[in-house]
Write a protein that holds these residues in place. Structure first.
Motif, PDB file in Angstrom:
ATOM      1  N   ARG A  45       0.827  -1.213   0.000  1.00 48.02           N
ATOM      2  CA  ARG A  45       0.000   0.000   0.000  1.00 48.02           C
ATOM      3  C   ARG A  45       0.863   1.266   0.000  1.00 48.02           C
ATOM      4  O   ARG A  45       0.445   2.314  -0.482  1.00 48.02           O
ATOM      5  CB  ARG A  45      -0.929   0.006   1.209  1.00 48.02           C
ATOM      6  CG  ARG A  45      -1.947  -1.121   1.205  1.00 48.02           C
ATOM      7  CD  ARG A  45      -2.822  -1.066   2.460  1.00 48.02           C
ATOM      8  NE  ARG A  45      -3.604  -2.264   2.631  1.00 48.02           N
ATOM      9  CZ  ARG A  45      -4.745  -2.534   1.991  1.00 48.02           C
ATOM     10  NH1 ARG A  45      -5.234  -1.685   1.115  1.00 48.02           N
ATOM     11  NH2 ARG A  45      -5.389  -3.664   2.221  1.00 48.02           N
ATOM     12  N   LEU A  48       1.414   3.317  -3.191  1.00 45.56           N
ATOM     13  CA  LEU A  48       0.317   4.078  -3.789  1.00 45.56           C
ATOM     14  C   LEU A  48       0.422   5.543  -3.398  1.00 45.56           C
ATOM     15  O   LEU A  48       0.734   5.887  -2.245  1.00 45.56           O
ATOM     16  CB  LEU A  48      -1.029   3.517  -3.335  1.00 45.56           C
ATOM     17  CG  LEU A  48      -1.359   2.127  -3.856  1.00 45.56           C
ATOM     18  CD1 LEU A  48      -2.609   1.586  -3.166  1.00 45.56           C
ATOM     19  CD2 LEU A  48      -1.545   2.150  -5.370  1.00 45.56           C
ATOM     20  N   ASP A  49       0.164   6.399  -4.362  1.00 40.74           N
ATOM     21  CA  ASP A  49       0.225   7.844  -4.142  1.00 40.74           C
ATOM     22  C   ASP A  49      -0.678   8.257  -2.973  1.00 40.74           C
ATOM     23  O   ASP A  49      -1.831   7.834  -2.897  1.00 40.74           O
ATOM     24  CB  ASP A  49      -0.199   8.569  -5.429  1.00 40.74           C
ATOM     25  CG  ASP A  49       0.054  10.053  -5.360  1.00 40.74           C
ATOM     26  OD1 ASP A  49       1.104  10.455  -4.828  1.00 40.74           O
ATOM     27  OD2 ASP A  49      -0.814  10.806  -5.833  1.00 40.74           O
ATOM     28  N   ASP A  90      -5.246  -0.516  -7.258  1.00 39.69           N
ATOM     29  CA  ASP A  90      -5.185  -0.019  -8.628  1.00 39.69           C
ATOM     30  C   ASP A  90      -3.763   0.405  -8.981  1.00 39.69           C
ATOM     31  O   ASP A  90      -3.232   1.361  -8.407  1.00 39.69           O
ATOM     32  CB  ASP A  90      -6.139   1.160  -8.783  1.00 39.69           C
ATOM     33  CG  ASP A  90      -6.229   1.684 -10.197  1.00 39.69           C
ATOM     34  OD1 ASP A  90      -5.558   1.144 -11.108  1.00 39.69           O
ATOM     35  OD2 ASP A  90      -6.968   2.671 -10.401  1.00 39.69           O
ATOM     36  N   GLY A  93      -2.309   4.019  -9.564  1.00 38.23           N
ATOM     37  CA  GLY A  93      -1.955   4.930  -8.482  1.00 38.23           C
ATOM     38  C   GLY A  93      -0.554   4.749  -7.937  1.00 38.23           C
ATOM     39  O   GLY A  93      -0.202   5.359  -6.912  1.00 38.23           O
TER      40      GLY A  93
END
Length: 120
Positions: A45, A48-49, A90, A93
């Motif tokens: 995680r 992710l941005d 996703d 991201g």
């Protein structure tokens, strides 16, 4: 100078561990070592941005600045695709320098000369 690999399996549930792992990776990358982090389990995680935020402790550097320094030094983030996809995240991201890449691409990157490794 030899390669460095930092393996991280913890996410923001343990921000101090994330900070220590990032400090090791930043130190290696900024010293000129080709450096890769292998993110597995909850650590995926962090790729992710907007996820790697906050400061783990008083006196600790903020996580966003560590990730920025790591990317600026050419550090790579190998994100376990099995862990990432199991969480239905996703890939659009992913932050700069992050790629879905499992163990085979990691071993290919390490190559025959080997690497110094740290695991968190």
């Amino acid at each position: 100078m030899g390669k460095a690999v930092v393996s991280l399996r913890t996410g923001l549930e343990d921000p101090e561990t994330v900070t220590v792992a990032m400090l090791m990776a930043v130190g290696a990358a900024e010293s000129g070592r080709p450096t890769a982090m292998f993110l597995a389990k909850e650590a995926v995680r962090l790729a992710l941005d907007g996820v790697a935020v906050g400061t783990a402790c008083e006196g600790c550097p903020p996580l966003p600045s560590l990730f920025e320094r790591y990317a600026a030094a050419g550090g790579r983030l190998f994100v376990c695709p099995i862990c990432f996809n199991a969480k239905q995240l996703d890939a659009a991201g992913l932050v700069k320098g992050a790629e879905l890449a499992g163990t085979v691409p990691l071993w290919e990157w390490i190559g025959d000369e080997g690497a110094t490794t740290f695991s968190y």
